[in-house]
Motif scaffolding. Structure first.
Motif: not given
Lengths: 225, 255
Positions: A117-118, A120-123, A127-129, A131, A135-136, A139-140, A143, B56, B79, B82, B89, B93, B95, B97, B106, B111, B155
């Motif tokens: 999911g994370q 998917l949301a970034a793409r 964002m490129s894969k 990145k 960045y996403i 970091p998670q 942790r 996607l 990219d 998009r 969603f 979803l 982020f 953190h 971000i 981007v 976002r």
């Protein structure tokens, strides 16, 4: 008991210099292993077929063979191929490669747990894969990995003791020398056990601190202690 | 009917997973500023259609055009595409953190390469648009579902998209939180944002949609204005579905 205490104090300077080497090997091994493990797990999770197979091969090879065998192969085996490494470098390399294979598995577990999911949301925001990974996801995932990963520095710290077999001057090697010099193996190994215990405690405390420092607000499922 | 230029066009899209035909031969023209609501039983390919529209998920055949440019052509940077198509969603979803502000920022900093100070200003503005400027420094886990979804909308809006896709944006929300999210979407529709919304909220569809599309088993069965679809559905299946849905979602929708 008094005699052990005297023994301990008398040989402490000697043992402490060995402890320095032990800590150095542990730190180098954890760090090199982290870089290797991270690279391997990213290759395995996000890389193409070639990189994925290479990573799996590396992880299986180093998790599937004893550390001691790896140390011996690097120290006694490599000269046969024309590469001669010092004792320290052989030890450092073997520890790093071995730890990397384990760290890769710790990290992979948490990357999978972050879920698609994370990504998917970034793409979806363009964002490129890679990145998204940096960045996403990481970091998670890092942790999330800490509690399980925190075992690795402790277990590597203790594992460094096997390199006394190629006479790297670390804690165990010093203890062995002291034992043969004083004919008092019990006190020697007891002293070294005490020092390992102290080191493990320190590393553990550092890990707990790291875990607290990186905790995300609202994610305190562990509860405050 | 709206007669602004087309912003998004889909021609004969087909998506197949293995043996499963998800949808077949779907064509769709979206006008600039139009709000389209897609309804239909679950498992009819509505969500997959949205994911295909912003690349996607790849389609098996067909073409998609954004502002007249084919984005399904070879060599198109996905990219880049998009960035221009916002997506919200079902399960937010966010982020986890990053704070609400970080979530909105971000995309701008990483981007669009916007300087942090400028990105922060813009992100705060977008949070204000969804009524959450006062929650900027909260982490997702500290926000309610409705608030999380509004941050997710902010976002997507921050990227200044040409079109916004909403994939069942209120389905994961407690009933009392649905209103705040629909409110934000309604406001967007009034600001003439182009939107494609997959939802079961018939009240929203009836009041906000310019056009409603009824999809079933991977095909568009019927489409038209809310009046046409709700008052004079042409197909028996549309009638049946609308009947079931209004039974489920209670009589309050009828007012």
């Amino acid at each position: 008991m008094i005699s052990f205490f005297e023994f301990f104090v008398r040989f402490l300077p000697d043992l402490l210099s060995g402890m320095g080497m032990t800590l150095l090997l542990t730190a180098e091994g954890v760090l090199a292993g982290f870089i290797l493990g991270l690279a391997a797990t990213l290759a395995r999770t996000y890389g193409g077929n070639f990189w994925r197979n290479l990573a799996i091969g590396y992880i299986e090879l180093f998790r599937g063979t004893p550390l001691l065998v790896q140390v011996f192969l690097l120290y006694y085996g490599l000269p046969g191929l024309g590469i001669t490494l010092s004792r320290e470098w052989s030890a450092f390399l073997a520890l790093g490669l071995n730890s990397g294979a384990y760290q890769a598995e710790y990290l992979r577990g948490s990357i999978l747990a972050i879920g698609e999911g994370q990504m998917l949301a970034a793409r979806a925001i363009g964002m490129s894969k890679w990145k998204a990974v940096f960045y996403i996801i990481l970091p998670q995932a890092l942790r999330l990995a800490i509690p399980a990963w925190a075992n690795e520095p402790v277990s590597l710290l203790k594992a460094t003791s096997v390199v006394f077999l190629i006479a790297v001057p670390e804690l165990m090697t010093r203890a062995k020398l002291i034992a043969s010099r004083t004919y008092d193996p019990i006190s020697s190994y007891l002293a070294v056990a005490v020092l390992y215990l102290v080191l493990v405690y320190l590393v553990d405390a550092t890990m707990k601190w790291l875990e607290r420092r990186t905790r995300l607000p609202g994610f305190s499922a562990v509860g405050e202690r | 009917m709206i007669d602004t230029p087309y912003i998004l066009q889909a021609k004969n899209l087909t998506k197949i997973y293995g043996e499963n035909v998800i949808f077949k031969d779907i064509s769709l023209d979206v006008h600039k500023g139009e709000t389209i609501v897609i309804i239909g039983p679950s498992g009819t390919g509505k969500s997959t259609l949205l994911r295909c529209l912003n690349l996607l998920t790849p389609v098996n055949s067909g073409q998609i055009f954004l502002e007249g440019e084919e984005i399904t052509a070879h060599g198109v940077d996905h990219d880049q595409v998009r960035q221009k198509i916002g997506m919200v969603f079902q399960n937010f979803l966010l982020f986890n953190h990053l704070t609400a502000l970080g979530n909105v920022m971000i995309g701008l900093t990483k981007v669009k390469k916007m300087p942090p100070e400028k990105a922060k200003q813009k992100a705060l503005h977008e949070l204000e648009r969804v009524g959450l400027a006062d929650r900027a420094h909260h982490y997702p886990a500290q926000l309610s579902g409705g608030q999380q979804q509004r941050v997710a909308i902010a976002r997507a809006l921050a990227m200044d998209p040409l079109v916004m896709l909403f994939d069942e944006p209120t389905s994961a929300l407690d009933p009392e939180l649905i209103g705040e999210v629909l409110g934000v979407m309604e406001q967007l529709a009034h600001e003439h944002m182009t939107m494609l919304v997959v939802t079961h909220e018939m009240g929203f569809a009836r009041e906000v949609a310019d056009r409603i599309i009824f999809m079933e088993k991977g095909s568009i069965v019927e489409q038209g204005s809310p009046e046409d679809l709700f008052e004079r559905p042409q197909h028996a299946r549309t009638r049946e579905f609308l009947g079931k849905i209004s039974e489920l979602y209670g009589k309050k929708e009828k007012k």
